[in-house]
Design an enzyme around this catalytic site. Structure first.
Site, PDB file in Angstrom:
ATOM      1  CB  CYS A  80      -0.848   0.355   1.261  1.00 50.23           C
ATOM      2  SG  CYS A  80      -1.677   1.503   1.351  1.00 50.23           S
TER       3      CYS A  80
ATOM      4  CG  HIS B 241       3.695   7.528   2.519  1.00 53.17           C
ATOM      5  ND1 HIS B 241       2.594   8.138   2.332  1.00 53.17           N
ATOM      6  CD2 HIS B 241       4.335   7.824   1.472  1.00 53.17           C
ATOM      7  CE1 HIS B 241       2.234   8.806   1.392  1.00 53.17           C
ATOM      8  NE2 HIS B 241       3.335   8.688   0.589  1.00 53.17           N
TER       9      HIS B 241
ATOM     10  CB  SER C  83      -0.040   3.468   4.326  1.00 52.55           C
ATOM     11  OG  SER C  83      -1.219   3.916   4.262  1.00 52.55           O
TER      12      SER C  83
END
Length: 397
Positions: free
Chosen positions: A65, A70, A67
């Site tokens: 993902c 990140h 995320s």
């Protein structure tokens, strides 16, 4: 068992008012304000065992993902980019599917051999928001002092591993996908995409209330959630689906998922054309009945959306961005428009309906998988993910 474990240094930024509970448990509300110098490692850890109400799942597919990316990307000070709830070290990965291997005491809805996927948000079901049906806003989920509830792959061990243990109440069966896809392998890939697709479904149909067939829908950002929004808009009968994306690979995927028009906002700007002007052009001046923000770039997208809202138009906001932007409320008044913030995917039949749409062939999210890696090559997979040249990268055991 093998697992991809993310480690980071607990170094609260100067000026961040960290709570005693966050210091004690290391479960923090704002990850980018605390975690520094992240390192992702493939490690051998103990295979989990299911307790009461829990299910042991052999993971068959797990997506990377935005995320997750990140987590491993940092700012100029070495802090992770992800701004939300986190607790490290943790096995990452929350978009997954697998087969039930073992069930704990009290489990009655699933059995060994069942194909399943899981919600990512571990809601309690007892707090006031949960009892009102607002599972994505569970108080205990976000409480730094509570380690039982949280988010898979963020605060509790996730699925980028050979096995994962999840409570039965978060699981959804995906056996019905086998008939559609013709093999368990493809069904598991589709199953791993139920979670991100449910994020888009929740924003568009549960939070924003959807749209009538024939409506004009604009999607900003053609990452996995944006691509899911395109597929859902097409399946729901949108008259025109317009997408904005800068990545060549993702622009092509947007077309494959059903977008009628795909524009690169950077290229438009070079020609002296604003994105909102293009929207008004292709909608004959009517504007968008529904905007879906899946880019996480409010400073760029909101001004364009405001200028191209149809009368009674809506904005469904999914993209995350840790900064404030100005908003011109006059437009929302005179256009009778609304903006709906959306978080999560749980409740309201979101997972059930997405699985039904997939099983019926109305949406095929496997089209967005552009790279597949073995778990042993997870570090290489993340290096590729950082380049943002894929639709979805899927990890398999």
């Amino acid at each position: 068992m093998r697992a991809a474990v993310l480690h980071a240094e607990f170094v609260p930024r100067k000026g961040y008012e960290i709570t005693e509970a966050e210091v004690k448990t290391k479960k923090v509300r704002e990850g980018n304000r605390v975690w520094r110098n992240p390192v992702l490692k493939l490690e051998d850890i103990e295979k989990p065992k299911p307790g009461p109400g829990e299910v042991l799942i052999q993971v068959k597919a797990c997506g990377i993902c935005g995320s997750d990316v990140h987590f491993v990307e940092t700012d100029e000070d070495g802090y992770i980019i992800y701004p939300g709830l986190t607790k490290f070290p943790v096995v990452i990965g929350h978009e997954f599917s697998g087969v039930v291997e073992e069930v704990g005491p009290g489990v009655s809805w699933v059995k060994p051999g069942d194909m399943v996927t899981s919600e990512e948000m571990l809601w309690c079901g007892v707090c006031e928001p949960c009892r009102m049906g607002l599972l994505n806003h569970c108080i205990l989920l976000n409480d730094p002092s509570n380690l039982e509830y949280g988010e898979i792959g963020f605060t509790v061990n996730g699925a980028m591993a050979e096995y994962i243990v999840v409570k039965e109440k978060y699981l959804w069966k995906i056996n019905s996908l086998v008939d559609k896809y013709g093999s368990e392998e493809k069904a598991f890939e589709a199953g791993s995409l139920v979670e991100p697709t449910s994020v888009a479904y929740h924003a568009m149909f549960t939070r924003a209330g959807g749209f009538k067939p024939g409506a004009y829908v604009v999607i900003w950002g053609a990452g996995p959630i944006g691509l899911a929004a395109i597929g859902l808009a097409k399946a729901a009968g949108a008259g025109k689906v317009i997408a904005f994306e800068i990545s060549p690979v993702r622009k092509d995927l947007a077309k494959r998922m059903g977008a009628d028009y795909v524009f690169d906002p950077v290229e438009l700007e070079k020609r002296g054309v604003k994105p909102y002007e293009k929207i008004l052009e292709v909608t004959d001046g009517a504007g968008a009945d529904l905007h879906v923000e899946a880019a996480g770039a409010p400073e760029k997208t909101l001004p364009q959306m405001q200028r191209s809202l149809a009368i009674n138009g809506k904005i469904a906001w999914i993209g995350r961005a840790p900064h404030e932007v100005p908003i011109y409320l006059e437009i929302f008044q005179v256009r009778r428009s609304q903006l709906f913030g959306s978080q999560g995917h749980s409740g309201w039949g979101n997972f059930r309906n997405v699985i039904r749409l997939m099983a019926a062939g109305h949406i095929d999210m496997t089209k967005i998988i552009t790279s597949r890696f073995k778990l042993d090559d997870v570090e290489k997979a993340f290096e590729k993910a950082k380049k943002r040249e894929d639709g979805k990268i899927t990890i398999k055991p």
